[in-house]
Design an enzyme around this catalytic site. Structure first.
Site, PDB file in Angstrom:
ATOM      1  N   GLU A  33       0.850  -1.198   0.000  1.00 61.60           N
ATOM      2  CA  GLU A  33       0.000   0.000   0.000  1.00 61.60           C
ATOM      3  C   GLU A  33       0.883   1.244   0.000  1.00 61.60           C
ATOM      4  O   GLU A  33       1.756   1.398   0.851  1.00 61.60           O
ATOM      5  CB  GLU A  33      -0.937   0.001   1.208  1.00 61.60           C
ATOM      6  CG  GLU A  33      -1.724   1.290   1.394  1.00 61.60           C
ATOM      7  CD  GLU A  33      -2.470   1.739   0.155  1.00 61.60           C
ATOM      8  OE1 GLU A  33      -2.286   2.904  -0.266  1.00 61.60           O
ATOM      9  OE2 GLU A  33      -3.232   0.918  -0.412  1.00 61.60           O
ATOM     10  N   ALA A  37      -4.332   2.394   4.472  1.00 62.48           N
ATOM     11  CA  ALA A  37      -5.222   1.245   4.365  1.00 62.48           C
ATOM     12  C   ALA A  37      -6.628   1.712   3.991  1.00 62.48           C
ATOM     13  O   ALA A  37      -7.134   2.684   4.530  1.00 62.48           O
ATOM     14  CB  ALA A  37      -5.253   0.498   5.692  1.00 62.48           C
ATOM     15  N   GLY A  38      -7.247   1.027   3.054  1.00 65.02           N
ATOM     16  CA  GLY A  38      -8.619   1.352   2.669  1.00 65.02           C
ATOM     17  C   GLY A  38      -8.765   2.057   1.351  1.00 65.02           C
ATOM     18  O   GLY A  38      -9.874   2.177   0.830  1.00 65.02           O
ATOM     19  N   GLY A  39      -7.652   2.558   0.795  1.00 66.07           N
ATOM     20  CA  GLY A  39      -7.723   3.199  -0.517  1.00 66.07           C
ATOM     21  C   GLY A  39      -8.570   4.463  -0.520  1.00 66.07           C
ATOM     22  O   GLY A  39      -8.816   5.088   0.519  1.00 66.07           O
ATOM     23  N   THR A  40      -9.043   4.832  -1.699  1.00 64.00           N
ATOM     24  CA  THR A  40      -9.776   6.085  -1.880  1.00 64.00           C
ATOM     25  C   THR A  40     -11.070   6.122  -1.073  1.00 64.00           C
ATOM     26  O   THR A  40     -11.372   7.112  -0.407  1.00 64.00           O
ATOM     27  CB  THR A  40     -10.084   6.308  -3.369  1.00 64.00           C
ATOM     28  OG1 THR A  40      -8.864   6.437  -4.088  1.00 64.00           O
ATOM     29  CG2 THR A  40     -10.917   7.565  -3.571  1.00 64.00           C
ATOM     30  N   CYS A  41     -11.854   5.057  -1.119  1.00 67.70           N
ATOM     31  CA  CYS A  41     -13.186   5.070  -0.503  1.00 67.70           C
ATOM     32  C   CYS A  41     -13.139   5.473   0.960  1.00 67.70           C
ATOM     33  O   CYS A  41     -13.857   6.365   1.400  1.00 67.70           O
ATOM     34  CB  CYS A  41     -13.840   3.696  -0.649  1.00 67.70           C
ATOM     35  SG  CYS A  41     -15.488   3.610   0.082  1.00 67.70           S
ATOM     36  N   HIS A 444     -47.908   1.732   3.440  1.00 69.69           N
ATOM     37  CA  HIS A 444     -48.285   3.133   3.235  1.00 69.69           C
ATOM     38  C   HIS A 444     -48.041   3.899   4.528  1.00 69.69           C
ATOM     39  O   HIS A 444     -48.346   3.403   5.613  1.00 69.69           O
ATOM     40  CB  HIS A 444     -49.766   3.226   2.855  1.00 69.69           C
ATOM     41  CG  HIS A 444     -50.259   4.630   2.741  1.00 69.69           C
ATOM     42  ND1 HIS A 444     -50.002   5.414   1.637  1.00 69.69           N
ATOM     43  CD2 HIS A 444     -50.991   5.393   3.602  1.00 69.69           C
ATOM     44  CE1 HIS A 444     -50.557   6.594   1.820  1.00 69.69           C
ATOM     45  NE2 HIS A 444     -51.173   6.606   3.008  1.00 69.69           N
TER      46      HIS A 444
END
Length: 460
Positions: A33, A37-41, A444
């Site tokens: 990496e 950690a986790g990248g762009t998102c 409804h």
């Protein structure tokens, strides 16, 4: 050189779960990496932007509550708190991923910048100094996209913002100019307008959102105009200059050119694949003419044993598509099944307010293919739930095959549009015809109940 059974480059929404599953299956795995950690998102995409959008929505609701008999006076935007909350969410999500990495046997995480130095050999410039060389029997690339910076005279002399850097600005822009009217441009534009910025969005085409149907784009334009967001179509910036504390943008519309002052510039003109620094030619990995990695329906590249997942392979650049890429690759490589991306549904949601939820074909897509269709539309001022909540902006639309009655695609521009369009996606997945939804019993009053009304409308 360290040798691994599997090497994953990039810890985005495909790389993260894939690296862990590879390791859990008994393969000695390295995850490389370059940033977090986790990248762009997790770090500068979905999570932080949607956290800030929630704050902007709260401001809009407060300002527009008087028609419901509730007056909220002296509304204050505490931008520091908004940013701190965003940062805490990112920190929590990133920390959770890092904890998961640490607790996974057979997985080693290496932080650094990777490039191929052989067919199955990777050299890593380590973030803490030095370098390391690794090799892998299987290699998976999940390196994502980065902003495209247009070649406009003077752009390197100004301090422009991208979708990453704008998340960390300390003050709300006085007047924000946004180049581009895609998802990034519209989401940030509406957000900062609600925080108090004057916002101008510039688009070189004749309308925004050319990939959506014209009526949907027109409805979004109307909604943004009601929030005093200026949209300049058929226009482009031809030059930037610094004018003391302001930025001077020379804007050309048709054959006329004028200069305007802005406090901040956001570049949202598209994103490019992060392939230029990988030296993929060394590995024999083929790229298309835009720099995306070419893959087959199983996501394998032109080099046997090397796969590409997520945005780097082109196509729809969404987190959930990247995660499904992980599922496809894991099924094939680990579980030895036959899984493919061919024919899969690709839903998406743009988080302007109201949301635009989308699935399947647009009306224009279907007509371009010469399909015999019925198109159903309804404005939200005819939806009971919208009327009751005082938010009647937007519309719903569905494209139906005239002969079979099956739903081919839909757009829901409405409060909770992303949730409502999921019902239509499930109908597509199950082959449920439009009349089943038209005659279905829904609680409804809900937004979902409006599907009855949508398919009772007269088609065109």
């Amino acid at each position: 050189m360290k040798h691994y059974d599997a090497v994953v480059i990039g810890s985005g929404q495909a790389g993260t779960p894939l690296s862990r599953k590879l390791a859990q299956s008994g393969k000695k795995t390295a995850l490389i990496e370059r940033r977090f950690a986790g990248g762009t998102c997790v770090n500068d995409g979905c999570s932080p932007t949607k956290a800030m959008i929630a704050s902007a929505k709260a401001a809009w609701v407060a300002r527009n509550s008087s028609k419901l008999g509730v007056s909220a006076s002296d509304i204050k935007i505490d931008f520091e708190t908004i940013r701190d909350r965003k940062d805490e969410i990112v920190k929590s999500m990133r920390g959770s991923l890092e904890k998961g990495f640490a607790g996974t046997e057979n997985l080693e995480v290496i932080y650094g910048d990777a490039h191929f130095s052989g067919e199955k050999e990777i050299t890593i410039s380590l973030n803490d100094g030095g370098s390391e060389v690794v090799s892998g029997e299987l290699i998976f690339i999940n390196t994502g996209l980065s902003p495209v910076i247009p070649d406009i005279p003077g752009i390197q002399e100004i301090h422009y913002l991208t979708s990453t850097s704008i998340l960390d600005i300390e003050d709300i822009p006085e007047h924000l100019l946004i180049l581009g009217s895609g998802y990034i441009g519209l989401e940030f534009g509406q957000m900062f307008s609600r925080f108090g910025s004057k916002v101008t969005i510039i688009e070189p085409s004749e309308r925004i959102m050319k990939h959506e149907d014209e009526d949907i784009a027109a409805e979004i334009t109307k909604i943004l105009a009601e929030e005093n967001i200026e949209i300049l179509i058929n226009s482009k910036v031809t030059a930037f200059t610094r004018n003391e504390e302001k930025i001077l943008a020379k804007i050309k519309k048709h054959d006329q050119e004028h200069s305007f002052e802005y406090s901040h510039i956001l570049i949202a003109t598209g994103r490019k694949p992060n392939t230029d620094r990988l030296s993929l030619d060394v590995a024999g990995v083929e790229l298309d003419d835009k720099g995306f990695i070419v893959v087959n329906d199983s996501l394998e590249t032109s080099a046997k044993g090397i796969y590409a997942l997520g945005d780097i392979k082109g196509g729809m650049a969404f987190t959930h598509i990247s995660y499904d890429d992980y599922r496809v690759v894991a099924a094939n490589v680990i579980d030895k099944k036959q899984s493919t991306i061919k024919g899969r549904q690709q839903p998406y949601c743009m988080f302007i307010d109201p949301q635009l939820g989308r699935i399947g074909m647009t009306e224009q897509d279907a007509r371009d293919e010469g399909l015999d269709i019925d198109v159903y539309t309804i404005k939200n001022d005819s939806v009971a739930r919208s009327i009751e909540t005082g938010n009647t902006r937007g519309m719903m639309k569905a494209v139906v095959d005239k002969k079979s009655g099956k739903i081919l695609g839909a757009a829901v521009l409405a409060e909770q549009g992303g949730e409502v369009v999921t019902i239509l996606e499930l109908a597509i997945m199950g082959g449920i015809t439009f009349d089943k939804l038209r005659d279905g019993i829904f609680a409804h009053p809900t937004y979902a109940e409006s599907l009855n009304n949508l398919f009772m409308s007269k088609p065109h």
